[in-house]
Design a protein around this motif. Sequence first.
Motif, PDB file in Angstrom:
ATOM      1  N   ARG A   1       0.821  -1.191   0.000  1.00 57.26           N
ATOM      2  CA  ARG A   1       0.000   0.000   0.000  1.00 57.26           C
ATOM      3  C   ARG A   1       0.871   1.264   0.000  1.00 57.26           C
ATOM      4  NH1 ARG A   1      -5.122  -0.753   2.174  1.00 57.26           N
ATOM      5  NH2 ARG A   1      -5.420   1.431   1.553  1.00 57.26           N
ATOM      6  N   ASP A   2       0.311   2.355  -0.502  1.00 56.36           N
ATOM      7  CA  ASP A   2       1.020   3.626  -0.403  1.00 56.36           C
ATOM      8  C   ASP A   2       1.299   3.942   1.064  1.00 56.36           C
ATOM      9  OD1 ASP A   2       0.901   3.912  -3.116  1.00 56.36           O
ATOM     10  OD2 ASP A   2      -0.961   5.094  -3.081  1.00 56.36           O
ATOM     11  N   ARG A   3       2.457   4.491   1.315  1.00 57.83           N
ATOM     12  CA  ARG A   3       2.871   4.681   2.702  1.00 57.83           C
ATOM     13  C   ARG A   3       2.276   5.964   3.283  1.00 57.83           C
ATOM     14  NH1 ARG A   3       8.923   2.117   3.499  1.00 57.83           N
ATOM     15  NH2 ARG A   3       8.346   0.034   2.818  1.00 57.83           N
ATOM     16  N   ILE A   4       0.972   5.963   3.424  1.00 57.59           N
ATOM     17  CA  ILE A   4       0.243   7.037   4.072  1.00 57.59           C
ATOM     18  C   ILE A   4      -0.045   6.600   5.500  1.00 57.59           C
ATOM     19  CG2 ILE A   4      -1.875   8.390   4.054  1.00 57.59           C
ATOM     20  CD1 ILE A   4      -2.002   7.934   1.033  1.00 57.59           C
ATOM     21  N   ILE A   5       0.200   7.449   6.464  1.00 57.20           N
ATOM     22  CA  ILE A   5      -0.010   7.106   7.861  1.00 57.20           C
ATOM     23  C   ILE A   5      -1.499   7.232   8.182  1.00 57.20           C
ATOM     24  CG2 ILE A   5       0.603   7.617  10.243  1.00 57.20           C
ATOM     25  CD1 ILE A   5       2.902   6.579   8.545  1.00 57.20           C
ATOM     26  N   ASN A   6      -2.133   6.098   8.462  1.00 58.13           N
ATOM     27  CA  ASN A   6      -3.548   6.079   8.830  1.00 58.13           C
ATOM     28  C   ASN A   6      -3.705   6.202  10.346  1.00 58.13           C
ATOM     29  OD1 ASN A   6      -4.410   5.629   6.140  1.00 58.13           O
ATOM     30  ND2 ASN A   6      -4.005   3.431   6.370  1.00 58.13           N
ATOM     31  N   LEU A   7      -4.765   6.865  10.780  1.00 62.36           N
ATOM     32  CA  LEU A   7      -5.111   6.933  12.210  1.00 62.36           C
ATOM     33  C   LEU A   7      -3.884   7.257  13.057  1.00 62.36           C
ATOM     34  CD1 LEU A   7      -7.400   3.767  12.350  1.00 62.36           C
ATOM     35  CD2 LEU A   7      -8.109   6.137  11.992  1.00 62.36           C
ATOM     36  N   GLU A   8      -3.236   8.327  12.709  1.00 61.74           N
ATOM     37  CA  GLU A   8      -1.933   8.645  13.293  1.00 61.74           C
ATOM     38  C   GLU A   8      -1.988   8.811  14.808  1.00 61.74           C
ATOM     39  OE1 GLU A   8       1.746  11.780  12.423  1.00 61.74           O
ATOM     40  OE2 GLU A   8      -0.139  11.886  11.297  1.00 61.74           O
ATOM     41  N   ASN A   9      -3.113   9.299  15.339  1.00 63.72           N
ATOM     42  CA  ASN A   9      -3.195   9.594  16.775  1.00 63.72           C
ATOM     43  C   ASN A   9      -4.053   8.607  17.557  1.00 63.72           C
ATOM     44  OD1 ASN A   9      -1.616  12.008  16.559  1.00 63.72           O
ATOM     45  ND2 ASN A   9      -3.417  13.034  15.673  1.00 63.72           N
ATOM     46  N   ILE A  10      -4.460   7.504  16.942  1.00 62.05           N
ATOM     47  CA  ILE A  10      -5.391   6.598  17.620  1.00 62.05           C
ATOM     48  C   ILE A  10      -4.783   5.983  18.875  1.00 62.05           C
ATOM     49  CG2 ILE A  10      -4.739   4.578  16.234  1.00 62.05           C
ATOM     50  CD1 ILE A  10      -7.702   3.740  16.337  1.00 62.05           C
ATOM     51  N   ASP A  11      -3.484   5.714  18.878  1.00 60.82           N
ATOM     52  CA  ASP A  11      -2.855   5.064  20.035  1.00 60.82           C
ATOM     53  C   ASP A  11      -2.552   6.047  21.166  1.00 60.82           C
ATOM     54  OD1 ASP A  11      -2.935   2.586  18.879  1.00 60.82           O
ATOM     55  OD2 ASP A  11      -0.939   2.752  17.985  1.00 60.82           O
ATOM     56  N   LYS A  12      -2.798   7.339  20.947  1.00 62.46           N
ATOM     57  CA  LYS A  12      -2.544   8.329  21.983  1.00 62.46           C
ATOM     58  C   LYS A  12      -3.748   8.543  22.896  1.00 62.46           C
ATOM     59  CE  LYS A  12       0.837  10.746  19.101  1.00 62.46           C
ATOM     60  NZ  LYS A  12       1.210  12.037  18.459  1.00 62.46           N
ATOM     61  N   LYS A  13      -4.875   7.916  22.574  1.00 63.83           N
ATOM     62  CA  LYS A  13      -6.050   8.045  23.424  1.00 63.83           C
ATOM     63  C   LYS A  13      -5.820   7.319  24.750  1.00 63.83           C
ATOM     64  CE  LYS A  13      -9.343   8.112  19.559  1.00 63.83           C
ATOM     65  NZ  LYS A  13     -10.510   7.409  18.961  1.00 63.83           N
ATOM     66  N   PRO A  14      -6.219   7.910  25.871  1.00 63.06           N
ATOM     67  CA  PRO A  14      -6.033   7.222  27.163  1.00 63.06           C
ATOM     68  C   PRO A  14      -6.906   5.974  27.298  1.00 63.06           C
ATOM     69  CG  PRO A  14      -7.294   9.246  27.447  1.00 63.06           C
ATOM     70  CD  PRO A  14      -6.792   9.266  26.044  1.00 63.06           C
ATOM     71  N   LEU A  15      -8.072   5.963  26.639  1.00 63.03           N
ATOM     72  CA  LEU A  15      -8.972   4.813  26.655  1.00 63.03           C
ATOM     73  C   LEU A  15      -9.430   4.517  25.235  1.00 63.03           C
ATOM     74  CD1 LEU A  15     -11.270   5.723  29.695  1.00 63.03           C
ATOM     75  CD2 LEU A  15      -9.499   3.958  29.657  1.00 63.03           C
ATOM     76  N   SER A  16      -9.539   3.248  24.901  1.00 61.91           N
ATOM     77  CA  SER A  16     -10.072   2.866  23.597  1.00 61.91           C
ATOM     78  C   SER A  16     -10.908   1.602  23.755  1.00 61.91           C
ATOM     79  CB  SER A  16      -8.947   2.636  22.586  1.00 61.91           C
ATOM     80  OG  SER A  16      -8.067   1.612  23.022  1.00 61.91           O
ATOM     81  N   TRP A  17     -11.835   1.408  22.797  1.00 61.86           N
ATOM     82  CA  TRP A  17     -12.791   0.312  22.867  1.00 61.86           C
ATOM     83  C   TRP A  17     -12.878  -0.389  21.523  1.00 61.86           C
ATOM     84  CZ3 TRP A  17     -14.440  -0.196  27.787  1.00 61.86           C
ATOM     85  CH2 TRP A  17     -14.360   0.934  28.599  1.00 61.86           C
TER      86      TRP A  17
END
Length: 231
Positions: free
Chosen positions: A22-38
């Motif tokens: 795939r083209d090297r575009i960064i997807n969901l760049e900030n998703i792992d910075k959330k304090p909580l995820s579901w």
Amino acid sequence: MKQTFAFALLFTMCTVAFSQRRDRIINLENIDKKPLSWGYFLGFNQYDFKIENNTTDSFQTAKTSGFNVGLVGEVRLHEHFDLRLEPGLYFTTRTIGFPFNPLFSSERDQIREVKSTYIHVPLLLKVSAKRYYNWKPFLVGGVSTSLNLSSNQDNPEDNDSGTFRMKKNTYYYEVGIGIDFYTHYFKFTPSVRGVFAINDELVRDNDPNSPWTSGIDALYTRGIFVNFTFE
């Protein structure tokens, strides 16, 4: 169980190969910075039994693939560390055979089919590597407990009536690996975990000399989980 590992490894390798093209575009760049995820997961399992005995009795076990469904909650501790809670519902069937016991004259007595429905709740520490474009490998490990809704623990009937009984509550340790893939809309995570019970699950028959349970010193669940998580 070897086939399960092979399938999971092949799937992961194919997914990685696809993502690299795939083209090297960064997807969901900030998703792992959330304090909580579901999220939620779907998957399949292979449960087995580890049987300990100090007699000459022989036992055979057979397993089939079951399926899993559940929820995921994740707390960010650090850039590379997350705490995960993954409550889920797990369905499985195992068979225990007593083929060499001379006391059994019929096939019905030689085989016990053990159907189980588990509410399984693991608490896991996820240790991730540094993200590389749109994928990130990780290791995971922790402890878990389960409630077996099909245990028959309180059933007064035992193997004389064809009922194999197990304890309702089981405790485990778990270890596994996985890869986070970041798509345009969500994070997709295939993972493989080994699950190992640490407490004896067998409920003995009322007769202390029962040919089904007297030769078993301890009965432990072990299994492989392959889950596909969407967050």
